[in-house]
Design an enzyme around this catalytic site. Sequence first.
Site, short mmCIF file in Angstrom:
data_model
loop_
_atom_site.label_atom_id
_atom_site.label_comp_id
_atom_site.label_asym_id
_atom_site.label_seq_id
_atom_site.Cartn_x
_atom_site.Cartn_y
_atom_site.Cartn_z
N THR A 175 -35.93 32.26 -16.84
CA THR A 175 -35.15 32.67 -18.02
C THR A 175 -34.17 31.58 -18.45
O THR A 175 -33.65 31.62 -19.56
CB THR A 175 -34.32 33.93 -17.69
OG1 THR A 175 -33.38 33.58 -16.66
CG2 THR A 175 -35.19 35.07 -17.20
N ASP B 118 -33.26 16.18 -12.49
CA ASP B 118 -32.46 17.25 -11.91
C ASP B 118 -31.27 16.63 -11.18
O ASP B 118 -31.42 15.99 -10.13
CB ASP B 118 -33.32 18.07 -10.93
CG ASP B 118 -32.57 19.30 -10.44
OD1 ASP B 118 -31.46 19.15 -9.90
OD2 ASP B 118 -33.09 20.42 -10.63
C1 PRP Z 1 -28.08 22.23 -13.39
C2 PRP Z 1 -26.84 21.50 -13.86
C3 PRP Z 1 -26.11 22.57 -14.62
C4 PRP Z 1 -27.22 23.34 -15.24
C5 PRP Z 1 -27.34 22.94 -16.67
O1 PRP Z 1 -27.80 23.02 -12.30
O2 PRP Z 1 -26.09 20.94 -12.82
O3 PRP Z 1 -25.29 23.40 -13.83
O4 PRP Z 1 -28.42 23.00 -14.54
O5 PRP Z 1 -28.30 23.69 -17.33
P1 PRP Z 1 -27.94 24.74 -18.49
O6 PRP Z 1 -27.00 24.03 -19.40
O7 PRP Z 1 -29.27 25.03 -19.11
O8 PRP Z 1 -27.32 25.95 -17.84
P2 PRP Z 1 -28.94 23.83 -11.53
O9 PRP Z 1 -29.03 25.22 -12.07
O10 PRP Z 1 -30.19 23.02 -11.49
O11 PRP Z 1 -28.31 24.00 -10.07
P3 PRP Z 1 -27.90 22.88 -8.97
O12 PRP Z 1 -26.65 22.22 -9.46
O13 PRP Z 1 -27.66 23.70 -7.75
O14 PRP Z 1 -29.04 21.91 -8.82
N1 URA Z 2 -30.20 20.58 -15.18
C1 URA Z 2 -30.47 19.34 -14.70
O1 URA Z 2 -30.12 19.03 -13.55
N2 URA Z 2 -31.10 18.47 -15.50
C2 URA Z 2 -31.46 18.78 -16.75
O2 URA Z 2 -32.04 17.92 -17.46
C3 URA Z 2 -31.19 20.07 -17.24
C4 URA Z 2 -30.55 20.95 -16.43
#
Ligand code: PRP
Ligand code: URA
Length: 210
Positions: free
Chosen positions: A109, A201
């Site tokens: 989602t 990521d």
């Molecule tokens: C990543 C990033 C943000 C989020 C951004 O975290 O560090 O928190 O995605 O995406 P959005 O703007 O679409 O919400 P992730 O959910 O991958 O978790 P992590 O930091 O634990 O890897």
């Molecule tokens: N979260 C990440 O870490 N990378 C992206 O490009 C988008 C969301």
Amino acid sequence: MNEKLHVVNHPLVAHKMTILRDKNTSVKEFREIVSEIGMLMTYEATRDLPLTEKEIETPICKTMAPTILGKKFAVVPILRAGLGLVEGVLRMVPSARVGHIGLYRNEETLEPVKYFCKMPPDVADRDILIVDPMLATGGSAAAAIGFMKEYGCTNIKLMVLLAAPEGIERIHKEHPDVDIYCGAVDQKLNEVGYIVPGLGDAGDRIFGTK
Ligand code: PRP
Ligand code: URA
């Protein structure tokens, strides 16, 4: 451009961002550079910190000189990837408190799921700098800002390394009072919500989990 968006377009930030984008950059270097950019961007994000004056004595004479008013400040990383920016902020503002918000994106989602939250007791009285390397759909940052508002915080800024236009628009719409500081605005999101060209990521690259 919306006056609440501040793109820190400094050559040092641009140069370091290119190292982050390169898929051949090691975990060690990636982590170090995230921290360095965090420090450089804090310089911009704290530009409006209030100053007062105090009397000091130089080797030549007494003088009144500027000093930071000491207003209460807290940095709030969005776990996990936001942790990578905390050290850089604390090197600039060593007395800051640190609150943590744990969120991950549901990969289907793309909506954020909260799994942890711990704030300093007086967080409502503090100026808040939420940090996360990535502003993609904006779901995570919008939720984090919403949580801080529920705590009673009224002065909230968001600092990210890379932002997608979609995420910026969402924050402007849902939280028009919040200033966004970013190192670069990228082209778009891809079909699975990653920033293009982006850096991949951020959490996996900081912590070496992929
Ligand atoms: C990543 C990033 C943000 C989020 C951004 O975290 O560090 O928190 O995605 O995406 P959005 O703007 O679409 O919400 P992730 O959910 O991958 O978790 P992590 O930091 O634990 O890897
Ligand atoms: N979260 C990440 O870490 N990378 C992206 O490009 C988008 C969301």
